[in-house]
Design a protein around this motif. Structure first.
Motif, PDB file in Angstrom:
ATOM      1  N   LEU A 134     -24.322  17.189  34.764  1.00 29.36           N
ATOM      2  CA  LEU A 134     -25.320  16.621  33.792  1.00 29.36           C
ATOM      3  C   LEU A 134     -25.804  17.978  33.205  1.00 29.36           C
ATOM      4  O   LEU A 134     -26.356  17.697  32.001  1.00 29.36           O
ATOM      5  N   ASN A 135     -25.990  19.002  34.101  1.00 29.14           N
ATOM      6  CA  ASN A 135     -26.739  20.024  33.339  1.00 29.14           C
ATOM      7  C   ASN A 135     -25.923  20.595  32.415  1.00 29.14           C
ATOM      8  O   ASN A 135     -26.479  21.011  31.230  1.00 29.14           O
ATOM      9  N   PHE A 136     -24.755  20.924  32.552  1.00 32.39           N
ATOM     10  CA  PHE A 136     -23.630  21.347  31.590  1.00 32.39           C
ATOM     11  C   PHE A 136     -23.609  20.603  30.541  1.00 32.39           C
ATOM     12  O   PHE A 136     -23.540  21.241  29.222  1.00 32.39           O
ATOM     13  N   ALA A 137     -23.598  19.200  30.602  1.00 28.46           N
ATOM     14  CA  ALA A 137     -23.300  18.418  29.482  1.00 28.46           C
ATOM     15  C   ALA A 137     -24.423  18.614  28.593  1.00 28.46           C
ATOM     16  O   ALA A 137     -24.153  18.309  27.218  1.00 28.46           O
ATOM     17  N   SER A 138     -25.954  18.631  29.358  1.00 29.64           N
ATOM     18  CA  SER A 138     -26.949  18.563  28.293  1.00 29.64           C
ATOM     19  C   SER A 138     -26.981  19.808  27.524  1.00 29.64           C
ATOM     20  O   SER A 138     -27.396  19.973  26.431  1.00 29.64           O
ATOM     21  N   VAL A 139     -26.782  21.009  28.341  1.00 29.81           N
ATOM     22  CA  VAL A 139     -27.019  22.387  27.575  1.00 29.81           C
ATOM     23  C   VAL A 139     -26.131  22.392  26.370  1.00 29.81           C
ATOM     24  O   VAL A 139     -26.586  22.899  25.349  1.00 29.81           O
ATOM     25  N   PHE A 140     -24.945  21.960  26.494  1.00 27.48           N
ATOM     26  CA  PHE A 140     -23.888  21.982  25.463  1.00 27.48           C
ATOM     27  C   PHE A 140     -23.814  20.702  24.536  1.00 27.48           C
ATOM     28  O   PHE A 140     -23.068  20.635  23.635  1.00 27.48           O
ATOM     29  N   LYS A 141     -24.760  19.692  24.715  1.00 26.54           N
ATOM     30  CA  LYS A 141     -24.871  18.475  23.880  1.00 26.54           C
ATOM     31  C   LYS A 141     -23.417  17.950  23.901  1.00 26.54           C
ATOM     32  O   LYS A 141     -22.765  17.721  22.618  1.00 26.54           O
ATOM     33  N   LEU A 142     -22.888  17.598  25.061  1.00 26.49           N
ATOM     34  CA  LEU A 142     -21.385  17.169  24.984  1.00 26.49           C
ATOM     35  C   LEU A 142     -21.554  15.770  24.634  1.00 26.49           C
ATOM     36  O   LEU A 142     -22.268  15.013  25.149  1.00 26.49           O
TER      37      LEU A 142
END
Length: 323
Positions: A158-166
């Motif tokens: 969730l964090n990774f996807a949000s940081v990179f707006k995936l």
């Protein structure tokens, strides 16, 4: 807009009823059939799989769980190849080597079921990152359960996807139990608020209503395709069978299960809505059901008659060889 055309409603019903017939037949076969690995059935949650996959196209990728049959059928995996796989026979979608918990069919965008709880979530991020980098317009969707929502890799994803707006959609199929442990005891806080804590929208969805699922996923897919980042959906579903066939379901009150079957069955709810709206006749629904049952019957007969994998092929198609 919900899937309210006649064709869309019939497609949704056919897909949901195919999942149900497939699972209920497996439940009966499990009493006498040595399947490849454990069997986790999806009956009761059909509105989730179908409502999600109706919004997806060939650009998109789906990552499933140890309870994958519903996602496979909704995504378009061939029924007979799916049955062959569960029976561990040649011609299965993974040539009999994946079994129930390790199904994959990249040709239809079903990138794999994963026996590790929430183990697919980092893969969702990888697929979404690839789609964003290559500008395909594709979306990556990952399923997990309420128990899986507590796993570290899920929260990290969730964090990774949000940081990179995936362009990723994280779907929690929330049936109130993490295997045999009540989520009210094991899950702190609220899934929707957890999503908000990671800077993405979260939405609670009624999985007994395929229309509600369809609308929520449509919104999340549009957001992802526009480049606005990931979403989380907490879809409330029911599980009509035990966590795993052959395992006790004693932690659930029989009255609770009977109430859920009577009131939160997504197929019954869709059928009632279609009939009350005059969109279809009871006789037409019964004909759809008969065709599905014939297909399942044929799939079982062919799977039982198909040859097992020869020992000489046990190690083929296991590792990819790169040039």
């Amino acid at each position: 807009m919900a899937p309210n055309t006649f064709e869309q409603m019939v497609d949704a019903y056919r897909s949901m009823q195919t999942i149900r017939a497939f699972e209920e037949r497996l439940a009966r076969e499990a009493a006498t059939t040595p399947f490849v690995g454990p069997l986790h059935l999806y009956s009761g949650a059909e509105g989730s799989a179908v409502g999600v996959c109706m919004n997806l196209d060939t650009r998109d990728r789906v990552y499933s769980t140890h309870r994958p049959h519903g996602h496979c059928v909704a995504r378009g995996v061939d029924i007979k190849a799916l049955m062959l796989e569960i029976y561990g026979r040649q011609g299965g979608v993974c040539n009999g080597k994946g079994g129930s918990m390790h199904l994959a069919d990249p040709d239809v965008g079903l990138m794999g079921a994963n026996a590790i709880v929430s183990g697919a979530m980092p893969l969702v991020c990888g697929a979404a990152l690839a789609a964003k980098t290559l500008r395909t317009g594709g979306v990556a969707v990952g399923f997990t359960g309420d128990g899986g929502s507590n796993q570290g890799q899920f929260l990290e994803s969730l964090n990774f996807a949000s940081v990179f707006k995936l362009p990723a959609i994280f779907v929690i199929e929330d049936n109130g139990f993490a295997e045999t442990t009540a989520s009210s005891w094991s899950c702190a806080g609220d899934h929707v608020k957890r999503a908000e804590g990671f800077g993405m929208p979260g939405r609670r969805v009624d999985g007994s209503d395929v229309f509600d699922v369809y609308d929520a996923v449509r919104e999340a897919v549009e957001r992802a395709r526009l480049g606005d980042g990931p979403s989380l959906l907490d879809i409330k579903v029911e599980r009509f069978h035990p966590h795993e066939e052959g395992v006790s379901d004693a932690m659930r009150l029989r009255e609770q299960l009977e109430w859920a079957k009577a009131n939160r069955d997504p197929i019954k709810n869709l059928k009632a809505r279609m009939l009350s709206a005059g969109a279809i006749k009871q006789s037409e629904l019964e004909e759809i059901d008969r065709k599905i049952e014939r297909l399942i019957d044929e799939a079982v007969v062919e799977a039982k008659a198909a040859p097992p994998i020869p020992v000489s092929q046990l190690l083929t198609d296991v590792y990819h060889t790169y040039p």
